[in-house]
Design a protein around this motif. Structure first.
Motif: not given
Length: 208
Positions: A34, A62-63, A66, A69, A144, A147, A151, A157-158, A161
């Motif tokens: 991810l 969007l990603f 991660n 993360y 982020s 997010a 998460g 998880h992404s 969405l």
């Protein structure tokens, strides 16, 4: 160009290795995958010469969470049998190999993924002033961080969405608490600090 292929090949090998050979930390295969996606989307945005390259910008955004993360995965160090209270380290080979498999991808993916943000700023044909860049980084860090919070604590998880957009948006906008505010603030400062380090290293390399 060869370095790019080596990087992507190494990431794929790691993902497959963690997924098929590991038990305790097999989840790192998914998490690295991810985090690899926004790096790939950013490279496609930067390399493609057609107008379609803009399609990869929202996918990158969007990603992107991660990437930072992965830093929260470092808390799994606590489960490794390599340390005892009182400052005593254990010569447990399997534990130290697990330490390597957790730390190395997190370091590489975070620094590569976050360093790409400066390239994306340069690729967008806007005259970014320093304060505008800092403001853009601050907004990206806050978004982020939110997010990462949902998460890690709400287990979202992404990809959700796209599957459950309203639920994710509700978690992004609402459900605030003092703990959530502090986490978002702390994690935003952490990301800004990393970007500051990357910027310093880039400037230092340019002066040599």
């Amino acid at each position: 160009m060869k370095k790019i292929y080596v990087f992507h090949f190494s990431v794929l090998i790691y993902i497959l290795f963690m997924h098929f050979t590991q038990t305790t930390f097999s989840f790192m295969g998914l998490n690295v995958f991810l985090a690899w996606l926004p790096i790939l989307f950013a490279q496609l945005f930067l390399k493609l010469r057609s107008k379609w390259h803009w399609l990869f910008a929202p996918l990158w955004l969007l990603f992107f969470p991660n990437v930072p993360y992965l830093m929260t995965d470092l808390f799994h160090f606590a489960s490794l049998d390599i340390y005892r209270r009182g400052g005593h380290f254990l010569n447990n080979s399997s534990g130290w190999w697990s330490y390597l498999l957790l730390l190395l991808p997190a370091l590489l993916m975070v620094f590569i993924g976050m360093a790409q943000v400066f390239k994306l700023f340069s690729a967008v044909k806007w005259k970014w002033r320093l304060l505008q860049k800092i403001g853009g980084l601050a907004i990206l860090a806050i978004l982020s961080s939110i997010a990462v919070y949902i998460g890690r604590f709400d287990r979202v998880h992404s990809i959700e969405l796209l599957v459950h957009p309203w639920r994710v948006l509700e978690l992004l906008v609402g459900n605030w608490s003092a703990g959530k505010v502090q986490f978002v603030l702390m994690f935003s400062i952490l990301q800004l600090g990393i970007w500051g380090l990357i910027y310093f290293l880039q400037q230092d390399a340019g002066e040599e």
